[in-house]
Design an enzyme around this catalytic site. Sequence first.
Site, PDB file in Angstrom:
ATOM      1  CG  ASP A   1      -8.087 -26.348   8.244  1.00  0.00           C
ATOM      2  OD1 ASP A   1      -8.415 -27.048   9.295  1.00  0.00           O
ATOM      3  OD2 ASP A   1      -6.951 -25.752   8.250  1.00  0.00           O
TER       4      ASP A   1
ATOM      5  CG  ASP B   1      -3.708 -23.422   6.466  1.00  0.00           C
ATOM      6  OD1 ASP B   1      -4.575 -24.354   6.879  1.00  0.00           O
ATOM      7  OD2 ASP B   1      -3.041 -22.679   7.011  1.00  0.00           O
TER       8      ASP B   1
END
Length: 533
Positions: free
Chosen positions: A228, A427
């Site tokens: 990400d 996250d």
Amino acid sequence: RYLEISAKGRASETVERLIELAPKTAVMVNRNPVTGVIVRETVPVSSLKKGDLVEVKPGEKIPLDGTVIEGKSEADESLLTGESRPVLKESGALVIGGSMNLYGTMIFEVTKTGKDTVLAGIIRAVEDAQARKPKIQALADRVVGIFVPAILIIAFLTVVTYLATGSSIERSLMTGVSVLVIACPCSLGLATPIAVLMFASMASSRGILIRGGEVIENAGRVTRLLFDKTGTITVGRPVLREVIMVDRSCDSDYLVSLASSVECLSEHSIGHAVCGAAVPAFAVSEFRAVPGKGVEGAADGKAIVIGNSLLMREKGIDLTALQSLEQEILESGRQGDTVIYIGWDRRLRAMMVISDVVRDEASEVMHTLKKMNCGVAVVSGDNSATTRAIASRAGIDEALAEASPVGKKDYVAGMQRGGQMVMMVGDGINDAPALTEASVGIAMGRGTDIAMESADAILIRNDLRLIPYFIGLSRKTYSVIRQNIFWAFFYNIVAIPLAVAGLLHPIVAAGAMAASSLFVVGNSLRIRKESRL
């Protein structure tokens, strides 16, 4: 037995040390709402609840997780996160129960108690990882389940055969005993558990928590890593990277201080970036946030306007000077930065470039992963220009932009259908579906609870260098497990026929059996060398 117990003891040492970290008492602070007098009371940690205020003095252990509301200090979190350097703690910072307060006195508000604390989670994760078996151990267990009765039958038939061929009772029984002794499945039983114990101990000491032994096998076979962007490849906190002055007569420090004074009243992440660039020095009035455009407010006798070009035009700020800065604006856009403007008295004063900073270690980590024959890519919900710019800065050639949570999940699934073993690192809540879909999901320690619940492993310390370490340690451990099982089988395949043939005395057989177990234990201890990398 001594070596086996020593190995297990060293592997379980981490859990014991973690349990000892938690203090038994704490100083609870109460402030009288009428007189304002502060009353301190020493209470058992078990009696504390969310919202209680706790004071911690230098040299004391922090009893529970919380948020600092008063005071400033540094904390030693090395045993919990693997971070060797002291971590600054000031108002608003998170503190972890079990860490050591070093220099200053702090008061923090309790946010987590009991089994919800980071320390409790670490202990639980380490114990679970040590208890759960990888698939290869299940295979060994099934073999042992067949192996033991088979050996009993072979030993019985050996005795009967020797007696039937005229051998003495003593020779027949000694040969049967040799078969039983040489075929003791100790080495098979030890092949995996000690290696897993060592892995869990080494990983947790670096700040990596795993959920189950099967993660070791999967992580060791990873061929593709997907990251990400925001909060994973980047720090996740935009910063003011550059100020390009348009009005040369204006002092840049004064301008940034003015901008900081206004933006500190904003809740937007860009406002936080500007606010963090300088100490607010001016009182601000008539503040107003204009959604999607910027902010405005009166400071130092000026009507300050900060925002994008649309807001500048609305407020009558002359943007003619931007023509000379066209190249800088274009370049900033290509790099994925956000460009905002500041002006007053109908004049444009400066251009400010806001960046979400790539982690310092990102480029080094990507280079290391490529050397480990792992492909890397960025998957993000952000726009294409920003995503590709951040990927380029981190040394990543492949990037998927504007991906929804389902899109990320489908991207992972597609790669795995193509034969890739995928590790997803993220996250946020939007990463949870992809983390669950991936062969191995890694959650950054400061991520959301949902992301961490969806992951197979958690990096307590937000350091991307833990990822190649984790993969390397997994490969080493899985290799050791396979070696242990191979040699345990090979030993039995060679030794049992020799025992049946009457070529091994029971004493020799006992020595050989012990040697096989010693080999497995010693081989598993080699995993400790990987932990020093």
